[in-house]
Design a protein around this motif. Sequence first.
Motif, PDB file in Angstrom:
ATOM      1  N   LYS A 154      58.682  75.403 116.810  1.00  0.00           N
ATOM      2  CA  LYS A 154      59.038  73.984 116.876  1.00  0.00           C
ATOM      3  C   LYS A 154      58.766  73.280 115.541  1.00  0.00           C
ATOM      4  O   LYS A 154      59.459  72.318 115.186  1.00  0.00           O
TER       5      LYS A 154
ATOM      6  N   LEU B 213      65.300  78.028 122.766  1.00  0.00           N
ATOM      7  CA  LEU B 213      64.033  77.639 123.370  1.00  0.00           C
ATOM      8  C   LEU B 213      63.631  78.566 124.513  1.00  0.00           C
ATOM      9  O   LEU B 213      64.481  79.204 125.148  1.00  0.00           O
ATOM     10  N   GLU B 214      62.342  78.609 124.772  1.00  0.00           N
ATOM     11  CA  GLU B 214      61.832  79.345 125.932  1.00  0.00           C
ATOM     12  C   GLU B 214      62.416  78.738 127.212  1.00  0.00           C
ATOM     13  O   GLU B 214      62.528  77.521 127.340  1.00  0.00           O
ATOM     14  N   GLY B 215      62.778  79.591 128.152  1.00  0.00           N
ATOM     15  CA  GLY B 215      63.319  79.096 129.415  1.00  0.00           C
ATOM     16  C   GLY B 215      64.817  78.866 129.407  1.00  0.00           C
ATOM     17  O   GLY B 215      65.366  78.263 130.327  1.00  0.00           O
ATOM     18  N   ARG B 216      65.496  79.305 128.344  1.00  0.00           N
ATOM     19  CA  ARG B 216      66.966  79.327 128.235  1.00  0.00           C
ATOM     20  C   ARG B 216      67.580  77.957 127.976  1.00  0.00           C
ATOM     21  O   ARG B 216      68.369  77.801 127.077  1.00  0.00           O
ATOM     22  N   ARG B 217      67.285  76.946 128.814  1.00  0.00           N
ATOM     23  CA  ARG B 217      67.753  75.566 128.606  1.00  0.00           C
ATOM     24  C   ARG B 217      69.274  75.466 128.461  1.00  0.00           C
ATOM     25  O   ARG B 217      69.777  74.691 127.628  1.00  0.00           O
TER      26      ARG B 217
ATOM     27  N   GLU C 269      73.408  74.041 133.141  1.00  0.00           N
ATOM     28  CA  GLU C 269      73.688  74.796 134.355  1.00  0.00           C
ATOM     29  C   GLU C 269      74.933  74.309 135.089  1.00  0.00           C
ATOM     30  O   GLU C 269      75.563  75.071 135.830  1.00  0.00           O
TER      31      GLU C 269
ATOM     32  N   ASN D 240      79.616  75.700 127.825  1.00  0.00           N
ATOM     33  CA  ASN D 240      78.356  75.763 127.083  1.00  0.00           C
ATOM     34  C   ASN D 240      78.607  76.120 125.629  1.00  0.00           C
ATOM     35  O   ASN D 240      78.006  75.525 124.718  1.00  0.00           O
TER      36      ASN D 240
ATOM     37  N   GLN E  14      71.874  84.276 131.862  1.00  0.00           N
ATOM     38  CA  GLN E  14      71.567  82.967 131.274  1.00  0.00           C
ATOM     39  C   GLN E  14      70.919  83.126 129.893  1.00  0.00           C
ATOM     40  O   GLN E  14      71.191  82.338 128.987  1.00  0.00           O
ATOM     41  N   GLN E  15      70.075  84.131 129.738  1.00  0.00           N
ATOM     42  CA  GLN E  15      69.477  84.364 128.423  1.00  0.00           C
ATOM     43  C   GLN E  15      70.541  84.788 127.422  1.00  0.00           C
ATOM     44  O   GLN E  15      70.525  84.367 126.257  1.00  0.00           O
TER      45      GLN E  15
ATOM     46  N   ALA F 117      72.323  81.689 126.366  1.00  0.00           N
ATOM     47  CA  ALA F 117      71.537  80.886 125.423  1.00  0.00           C
ATOM     48  C   ALA F 117      71.667  81.425 124.002  1.00  0.00           C
ATOM     49  O   ALA F 117      71.786  80.667 123.041  1.00  0.00           O
TER      50      ALA F 117
END
Length: 263
Positions: free
Chosen positions: A48, A90-94, A97, A104, A148-149, A152
């Motif tokens: 970050k 970012l962690e968690g894909r974001r 949805e 996307n 999803q990953q 991303a």
Amino acid sequence: MSLLSLNNVEVAYDKVFLAIKGVSLDVEEGAMVAILGANGAGKSTTLKTISGLLAPERGAIRRGQVTFRGEDIGPHNPPQRVRMGLVHVLEGRRIFEHLTPDDNLLAAYPGRHAKSRYGDLRDQAYAYFPRLAERSRTKAGYLSGGEQQMLAIARALMTEPRLIMLDEPSLGLAPVLVKEIFSIIRTINQTQGTSVLLVEQNARAALDIVDHAYLLENGHVVMSGSAEALKQNPDVQEFYLGGGGKVDYHNVKHYRRRKRWLA
């Protein structure tokens, strides 16, 4: 010259809590580098700091400098850093949805070039991740965690990055999917020359694909070197790779004392 360089960077949250304490690291052009460490070691904060996402979490650089392509990027906001060629997954894909994979990818495309360029980049992303192409018109929220990953990462590629930073891409995924995604990341690096900075708790998987690694503990870099050198290090084997065999408790105690001192 390094593509990315952190020089003695110190970051605090709420002007009090020191999250990283004098971190220095380099990522060469075309290299794959990992930042390893346990929860709370400062790995995500480091990413970050590079991408400029500290402010929403009330974090700030107290000292040190971050340079990208030889330029101090401290004055630049996150969108400007993306335009320079630096992108952060970012962690968690974001992902979005409620949108399809196609949408996307379109949302991430900066639109600086002709529409045909968007088509080329989308086709390239789907070539890396063919299962996304099969589900390109399905709402992303219905994709599996692994898909999803993949989305991303594919979305990040739409910005044509020089450096892609990945925060815990293996999180919550089955080992077979981790192996597949990490193999694709390596392929992207080799075919496009895109540099990769990978944050991972899965040290074994990360060290299998990167060239160089840094080990963070309590906000400090306590070890760095080639991936092979870290794999062979007995401390790394014992505490991060689940090394078996007889434990030398004298060395373990020494290592724990060193960790307490760093804290």
